[in-house]
Scaffold this active site. Structure first.
Site, mmCIF file in Angstrom:
data_model
loop_
_atom_site.group_PDB
_atom_site.id
_atom_site.type_symbol
_atom_site.label_atom_id
_atom_site.label_comp_id
_atom_site.label_asym_id
_atom_site.label_seq_id
_atom_site.Cartn_x
_atom_site.Cartn_y
_atom_site.Cartn_z
ATOM 1 N N THR A 91 -0.422 92.159 45.384
ATOM 2 C CA THR A 91 -1.263 92.120 44.136
ATOM 3 C C THR A 91 -2.448 92.940 43.780
ATOM 4 O O THR A 91 -2.320 93.774 42.803
ATOM 5 C CB THR A 91 -1.823 90.599 43.944
ATOM 6 O OG1 THR A 91 -0.583 89.630 44.001
ATOM 7 C CG2 THR A 91 -2.468 90.169 42.536
ATOM 8 N N ASN A 179 6.647 84.198 50.040
ATOM 9 C CA ASN A 179 5.961 83.666 48.935
ATOM 10 C C ASN A 179 6.653 83.859 47.818
ATOM 11 O O ASN A 179 7.087 85.227 47.406
ATOM 12 C CB ASN A 179 4.600 84.555 48.845
ATOM 13 C CG ASN A 179 3.730 84.375 47.616
ATOM 14 O OD1 ASN A 179 3.231 83.046 47.391
ATOM 15 N ND2 ASN A 179 3.622 85.059 46.664
ATOM 16 N N GLU A 180 6.959 82.990 47.073
ATOM 17 C CA GLU A 180 7.503 83.075 45.563
ATOM 18 C C GLU A 180 8.967 83.917 45.581
ATOM 19 O O GLU A 180 9.097 84.503 44.638
ATOM 20 C CB GLU A 180 6.548 83.739 44.631
ATOM 21 C CG GLU A 180 5.295 82.702 44.485
ATOM 22 C CD GLU A 180 4.409 83.378 43.473
ATOM 23 O OE1 GLU A 180 4.518 84.699 43.220
ATOM 24 O OE2 GLU A 180 3.252 82.813 43.116
ATOM 25 N N GLU A 256 -0.248 77.213 45.800
ATOM 26 C CA GLU A 256 -1.187 78.113 45.135
ATOM 27 C C GLU A 256 -1.194 77.871 43.606
ATOM 28 O O GLU A 256 -0.435 77.379 43.103
ATOM 29 C CB GLU A 256 -0.307 79.359 45.327
ATOM 30 C CG GLU A 256 -1.377 80.507 44.542
ATOM 31 C CD GLU A 256 -0.603 81.923 44.727
ATOM 32 O OE1 GLU A 256 0.119 81.890 45.798
ATOM 33 O OE2 GLU A 256 -0.773 82.722 43.772
#
Length: 623
Positions: A91, A179-180, A256
């Site tokens: 990110t 994650n995701e 999250e």
């Protein structure tokens, strides 16, 4: 949660429909206390979001940590979730892996170990959660899919948990999957088996850190998978849950959430999320992305943290409203949502109005005779908001009390008498990144492997001791990732680490460079780099490249340089107005390359590919 610990009181949200003017509420524990409250947390990582925090000098660094973790002081977080570094852009930057290569293990890279220890130092009972966003390339054997080799992936993750305990005495409480990304049932079961076989039965699995579905339905159809998973974690659930998730009878977490600019509007958004996630969404924990906005603000989602600490060079930090909202957080009032809320699905329509509320305490609560009152009031017009203010204690009559509740307010009522609002001396004033900056990498920054203020965007740049060099380049900075990772975001094809002020226009960047790849190697220094984070592949700037084949390139200028691998060279790049000039080893290499775009940006260093290269005596002079 029992009222004997804390009760939050809100208008027109937890107990009635919108537009109520007066209402009576009964709080009774006769039939039980309901869902266990697992806590409120912050997420460090998911993109190198704590990168600049480690560079703060004392006492400011410890003060910041107190506001985050110290009980009865600031946010007093119950949960710290960290990224398991995977050498890839996630990110706002990359975080280093504990295993760059298959035969490489180092449990002192990065700053997440340090952060977990600092959190534990302040709150020994804090819950620790780990989750990978990316994986080193060797885990995927050249593919971008770690589930093709589930045994290797499980070994890699479990080694991180074992290393946390062996080298830092940290007990990881929960571990996530990926994650995701799509989950893999076979991998989750194998991870559970590997944990148990390694004596880590106490480490619980959270899945799948994405959406409520399809994990909820799959769990209900697969008992072995259900037995392996302790918690269903969803990201940005919009304060709602689905029936299938509830039917699993598992604890439900917003693993999250938030991701909102941390001004007062963001604080209001956070308040509403915390309240409605528990009351409406049946979620027992909410974890903020991110813990602290401690990365260059012009990267992705600047200031989307519970507080801001982005100036280690000045020592300035800002305790933003979400810190106090978290500290007062037991239950929350509804607020208008900030338009900076990212990823979250549309939240249910809502409105609020002033309300007079009367509460009647029954069961074991009936013996309570007084409550401590804490209050926050958002003022979006004059910006004179008040946070976490203790009011006069509230006396109860026959187990009842009344409150007049206005909009944009947050109340917490509690029997606890030890609550306080922590305060440290005012930090130094804000100032921009210094216009003159030097680092010869000789003075190390323990216990961290990164040089101060560099923010890796693709690849990993670490301190290095060059034992083969008896000259001036023993202590250097080295790019160490040699294989494209199993990525989460769109990493660039070249490695790059940025530094400085995004507003810089006229600047000189100087650095000694050492190409290690003999045939196709190359390195660069750069100015006016305009993008990083998830947009790093689109980054533009003025890049001064030199290659092992004896050539150079800058914008549209290409020529011979005489550079080669295995030799130190000194590069200097000056950008002023629409022109750039460069020097190699003290001599002009070109004089006036034309630069039209971009007009401003960070300084940077990097490599042509995922290759080994070293840097020394880095310096910047900006106008």
């Amino acid at each position: 949660m029992s009222l004997k610990f804390a009760v939050g009181v809100l208008a027109c949200l937890a107990f009635c429909l919108p537009f109520c003017e007066a209402q009576d509420y009964v709080l009774n524990d006769r039939d039980g206390l309901g869902r266990r409250f697992d806590g409120i947390g912050g997420l460090s990582g998911g993109g190198a979001t704590s990168r600049l925090l480690v560079n703060y000098a004392e006492p400011y660094r410890s003060q910041i940590l107190d506001y985050l973790f110290k009980p009865n002081f600031g946010a007093s977080l119950h949960i710290l979730k960290v990224e398991i570094g995977g050498d890839a852009q996630t990110t706002d930057g990359t975080e280093p892996s504990h295993m760059h290569y298959e035969n490489d293990e180092n449990y002192f890279r990065g700053y997440e170990w340090w952060l977990m220890k600092e959190a534990k130092k302040r709150n020994p009972n804090i819950t620790l959660v780990g989750l990978p966003w990316a994986f080193p390339g060797w885990v995927g054997h050249g593919t971008n899919w770690p589930y093709d080799f589930p045994d290797i992936t499980a070994y890699y993750v479990v080694s991180w948990i074992i290393g946390a305990k062996q080298y830092h005495d940290l007990d990881i409480d929960y571990i996530g999957i990926w994650n995701e990304r799509k989950f893999n049932s076979k991998y989750i079961k194998l991870l559970r088996y590997t944990l148990d076989k390694s004596g880590l039965e106490q480490v619980k699995i959270v899945a799948s850190d994405n959406l409520w579905e399809p994990i909820s339905t799959t769990i209900r159809l697969d008992k072995e998978l259900s037995d392996a998973i302790e918690v269903i974690g969803a990201h940005y659930p919009g304060t709602t849950t689905i029936a299938e998730a509830l039917l699993t009878e598992k604890p439900l977490w917003a693993s999250e959430d938030y991701s909102t600019f941390n001004d007062d509007m963001g604080g209001g958004c956070w308040a509403r999320i915390l309240n409605q996630n528990y009351v409406n969404g049946k979620m027992t924990a909410t974890i903020s992305w991110n813990l602290i906005a401690s990365y260059y603000e012009d990267l992705s989602f600047g200031r989307d943290g519970l507080m801001t600490a982005e100036e280690p060079w000045s020592g300035n930090y800002v305790v933003e409203s979400p810190i106090w909202i978290t500290g007062i957080a037991q239950s929350r009032k509804a607020f208008h949502n900030s338009d900076r809320l990212r990823y979250s699905p549309p939240l249910p329509a809502f409105n609020v109005s002033a309300q007079s509320a009367t509460f009647h305490l029954k069961g074991s609560f009936a013996d309570i005779t007084s409550l401590q009152v804490w209050h926050s009031k958002f003022d979006f017009k004059t910006h004179n908001s008040v946070f976490f203010k203790q009011l006069k204690s509230l006396k109860l009559s026959n187990g009842s009390f009344a409150l007049d509740l206005d909009v944009d307010e947050v109340y917490t009522l509690t029997t606890i008498t030890t609550g306080q609002k922590g305060v440290h001396p005012t930090p130094p004033p804000s100032s921009p990144f210094p216009k003159k900056y030097k680092d010869d990498f000789n003075v190390r920054n323990p216990p961290f492997t990164e040089a101060p203020d560099f923010a890796d965007q693709t690849g990993v740049f670490e301190y290095f001791i060059n034992l083969t060099d008896s000259g001036p380049h023993v202590f250097t900075l080295r790019q160490v990732v040699t294989q494209r990772p199993v990525t989460w975001a769109a990493d660039a094809d070249q490695t790059i680490s940025i530094i400085g002020d995004h507003n810089w226009q006229n600047v000189t960047v100087t650095c000694d460079v050492y190409i290690e790849t003999a045939k196709a190697g190359g390195v660069f220094i750069a100015a006016r780099v305009d993008q990083g984070g998830e947009a790093v592949r689109k980054a533009k700037g003025v890049f001064f490249w030199v290659y092992a084949d004896g050539t150079y390139k800058v914008t549209n200028d290409i020529g011979l340089s005489g550079t080669r691998a295995g030799v130190w060279h000194t590069l200097s790049l000056t950008v002023k107005g629409q022109y750039a000039s460069g020097m190699l080893n003290g001599y002009p290499l070109w004089k006036s390359a034309v630069v039209l775009q971009p007009t401003n940006g960070w300084a940077a260093i990097g490599t042509k590919t995922f290759e080994l290269a070293q840097y020394d005596n880095f310096a910047i002079e900006a106008e």
